[in-house]
Design a protein around this motif. Structure first.
Motif, short mmCIF file in Angstrom:
data_model
loop_
_atom_site.label_atom_id
_atom_site.label_comp_id
_atom_site.label_asym_id
_atom_site.label_seq_id
_atom_site.Cartn_x
_atom_site.Cartn_y
_atom_site.Cartn_z
N VAL A 201 1.03 -1.03 -0.18
CA VAL A 201 -0.02 -0.34 0.11
C VAL A 201 0.75 1.20 0.05
N PHE A 202 2.26 0.76 0.67
CA PHE A 202 2.64 2.35 0.67
C PHE A 202 3.94 2.51 -0.84
N SER A 203 3.96 1.34 -1.32
CA SER A 203 5.02 1.08 -2.23
C SER A 203 3.28 2.03 -3.60
N LEU A 204 2.56 1.98 -3.42
CA LEU A 204 1.33 2.56 -4.94
C LEU A 204 0.98 3.75 -4.17
N GLY A 205 0.59 4.22 -3.28
CA GLY A 205 1.15 5.78 -2.45
C GLY A 205 2.36 6.48 -3.13
N MET A 206 3.42 5.74 -3.43
CA MET A 206 3.69 6.97 -3.78
C MET A 206 4.12 6.17 -5.46
N LEU A 207 3.69 5.72 -6.37
CA LEU A 207 2.96 5.28 -7.16
C LEU A 207 2.07 6.62 -7.71
N LEU A 208 0.77 7.06 -6.89
CA LEU A 208 0.27 7.27 -7.46
C LEU A 208 0.44 8.72 -7.31
N LEU A 209 1.73 9.86 -6.42
CA LEU A 209 2.13 10.35 -5.81
C LEU A 209 2.80 11.57 -7.62
N GLU A 210 3.60 9.76 -8.42
CA GLU A 210 4.15 9.74 -9.75
C GLU A 210 3.65 10.46 -10.57
N MET A 211 1.90 9.68 -10.44
CA MET A 211 1.79 9.79 -12.00
C MET A 211 0.97 11.28 -12.07
N VAL A 212 0.40 11.16 -10.81
CA VAL A 212 0.11 12.66 -10.63
C VAL A 212 1.12 13.69 -10.99
N SER A 213 1.92 13.64 -11.14
CA SER A 213 3.25 15.25 -10.71
C SER A 213 3.79 14.72 -12.40
N ASP A 214 4.02 13.41 -12.44
CA ASP A 214 4.89 12.80 -13.66
C ASP A 214 6.43 12.62 -13.12
N LYS A 215 6.73 12.52 -11.77
CA LYS A 215 7.76 13.32 -11.19
C LYS A 215 8.13 11.53 -10.83
N ARG A 216 9.19 11.74 -10.13
CA ARG A 216 10.28 10.39 -9.61
C ARG A 216 10.85 11.19 -8.13
N ASN A 217 10.91 10.19 -7.63
CA ASN A 217 10.54 10.34 -5.80
C ASN A 217 12.13 10.40 -5.72
N GLY A 218 13.57 9.24 -6.37
CA GLY A 218 14.36 9.43 -6.07
C GLY A 218 15.40 10.33 -6.91
N LYS A 219 14.56 10.99 -8.10
CA LYS A 219 14.92 11.54 -8.78
C LYS A 219 14.77 12.89 -8.28
N PHE A 220 14.36 13.59 -7.70
CA PHE A 220 12.99 14.98 -7.06
C PHE A 220 14.30 15.67 -6.68
N HIS A 221 13.97 17.00 -7.14
CA HIS A 221 14.61 18.39 -6.41
C HIS A 221 13.87 19.70 -6.29
N HIS A 222 13.89 20.31 -5.52
CA HIS A 222 12.83 21.52 -5.78
C HIS A 222 14.59 22.36 -5.29
N PRO A 223 13.69 24.11 -5.61
CA PRO A 223 14.90 24.95 -5.32
C PRO A 223 14.74 25.11 -4.33
N ASP A 224 13.62 25.34 -3.31
CA ASP A 224 13.18 25.61 -2.36
C ASP A 224 13.65 24.81 -0.34
N HIS A 225 13.58 23.59 -1.38
CA HIS A 225 14.04 22.59 -0.24
C HIS A 225 14.66 21.04 -0.15
N TYR A 226 14.94 20.92 0.39
CA TYR A 226 15.58 19.17 -0.45
C TYR A 226 15.10 18.04 0.62
N HIS A 227 13.35 17.79 0.56
CA HIS A 227 12.44 16.90 0.40
C HIS A 227 12.56 16.19 -0.80
#
Length: 333
Positions: A201-227
Motif C-alpha cells: 500500500v505504501f508503494s502504491l501511494g508513492m506510485l500515485l504521487l508520481e503519476m500525478v506529478s510525472d516526477k520520480r521520488n528518487g530523482k526529485f529536486h526542488h529549489p526551495d528545500h531538500y525534501h
C-alpha cells in the motif's frame, strides 16, 4: 499332542507372526510418511515464494523463442515478452540482458483520464493479489518500472521475483534480507525488515504521487528545500496547495476533484505507521467514489529533509538508487 492340535498351533503361530509383521510394517510406513510431511512442511515454510516455476523450454515455446513481435514492454534490465502456455494461460516474461542499463524517463505523456484509469487498474490488481487470489501475495517491489501497459493501455503488475506469499491468517512477516527499490519501501520494512500488505500500500501511494506529478521520488529536486517528492507533496497538502503537485501537461485534461482525491488517498497510503494505512479494499473504494469523506493524512514515513551534502554522499555510495534501481541489504537493522 495329536496331529490336529499341532496343526492348530502352527496356524496360530503363522497368524500371529503375520499380524505382527503387518503391524510393524504399518508403523514404519506411518513414521516415514510423517517424517516426509514434516520435512516438506519445513521446506515450504522456508520458501520465499510459492509461485509457479517454468523451465527454459516452456518459456521459449510460450514466447515463440522470444520473438520481437511479442515484446510488450521494456524493463530496466531487458525487454518483457508476452507468452502463452499450452494450458492457454497468458504470461509476461522479463528477459535479463547481460549489458542492459536503465531506460531514459520518457514521461507518461497520458491525459488525466487515462492516468486515473491506470491507477484504478493497478489498485484492483493489488486487491486481487492481497485478497482474491488463491495465495495472498505481497509484491514487495511495486514501482513504475514494474507496471506494464498492454495495447489498450491497461496496466499489468509484473516482476514477481521478490514476491512473498502469506497464509490466510498471516498478517506480517520479518526478514533480514531486504529486497526492493529505494523510495518505494515503507518505513517498517526499510528499518526493521517487517513487511505486509501495508508495505505494498505504501508503494502504491508513492506510485500515485508520481503519476500525478510525472516526477520520480528518487530523482526529485526542488529549489526551495531538500525534501523528496513525498516530502514536497506533504508540504503542499498542508499549505492547501496540493494542485501545484500536478503535472503541467494535465492542465487541459484534469478533473480537479479526482486529482485532489488521488493526492489525499496517496498520502493516506504513505503514512508512517502501517496501522494507519488503509487496506486495498478501502483503497479501491476511496479512489472510485466521489463525495466520500476521507480522514486527514498523518505525517508520512521518511519525512526528513536531506542536505545537499548527504545527497551527494548517498549517491556516491550507491544507496540513493532512484526509481528503477533495486537495493538489497543483507542484514536488516
Amino acid at each position: 499332542m495329536n496331529h490336529n492340535q499341532k496343526r492348530k498351533t502352527l496356524i496360530l503361530i503363522v497368524v500371529v507372526s503375520t499380524a505382527s509383521g503387518l503391524l510393524v510394517l504399518s508403523l514404519l510406513t506411518w513414521c516415514i510418511i510423517k517424517r516426509r510431511r514434516k520435512k516438506r512442511g519445513a521446506e515450504t515454510k522456508n520458501e520465499d515464494i510459492e509461485l509457479s516455476f517454468f523451465d527454459l523450454d516452456t518459456i521459449v515455446n510460450a514466447t515463440k523463442n522470444f520473438c520481437s513481435t511479442n515484446i510488450i514492454g521494456e524493463g530496466g534490465f531487458g525487454p518483457v515478452y508476452k507468452g502463452k502456455l499450452t494450458t492457454g494461460h497468458e504470461i509476461a516474461v522479463k528477459r535479463l540482458l547481460k549489458n542492459s542499463g536503465q531506460d531514459q524517463n520518457k514521461g507518461l505523456e497520458l491525459p488525466w483520464e487515462k492516468r486515473f484509469e491506470i491507477a484504478m487498474g493497478i489498485s484492483r490488481g493489488l486487491l486481487y493479489l492481497h485478497q482474491d487470489s488463491r495465495l495472498r501475495i505481497i509484491h514487495r517491489d511495486l514501482k513504475a518500472g514494474n507496471i506494464l501497459l498492454d495495447e489498450e493501455q491497461s496496466p499489468k503488475i509484473s516482476d514477481f521475483g521478490k514476491a512473498r506469499s502469506f497464509g490466510r491468517d498471516q498478517i506480517v512477516a520479518k526478514t533480514k534480507r531486504l529486497i526492493g527499490t529505494y523510495g518505494y519501501m515503507s518505513l517498517e520494512y526499510a528499518i526493521d525488515g517487517k513487511f505486509s500488505v501495508k508495505s505494498d500500500v505504501f508503494s502504491l501511494g508513492m506510485l500515485l504521487l508520481e503519476m500525478v506529478s510525472d516526477k520520480r521520488n528518487g530523482k526529485f529536486h526542488h529549489p526551495d528545500h531538500y525534501h523528496s517528492l513525498l516530502g514536497h507533496a506533504w508540504l503542499l497538502w498542508n499549505e492547501h496547495k496540493a494542485l501545484e503537485l500536478m503535472d503541467p501537461c494535465l492542465e487541459n485534461s484534469y478533473i480537479e476533484s479526482q486529482v485532489l482525491r488521488c493526492i489525499q488517498v496517496a498520502l493516506l497510503y504513505v503514512q508512517k505507521l502501517s496501522k494507519d494505512r488503509p487496506i486495498m479494499s478501502s483503497v479501491v473504494f476511496m479512489l472510485s467514489n466521489e463525495g466520500v469523506t476521507f480522514p486527514h493524512p498523518k505525517e508520512p514515513g521518511f519525512f526528513v529533509e536531506r542536505s545537499s551534502i548527504d545527497e551527494e554522499t548517498s549517491t556516491s555510495d550507491g544507496c540513493h538508487s532512484g526509481n528503477k534501481s533495486t537495493m538489497t541489504i543483507m542484514e536488516g537493522r
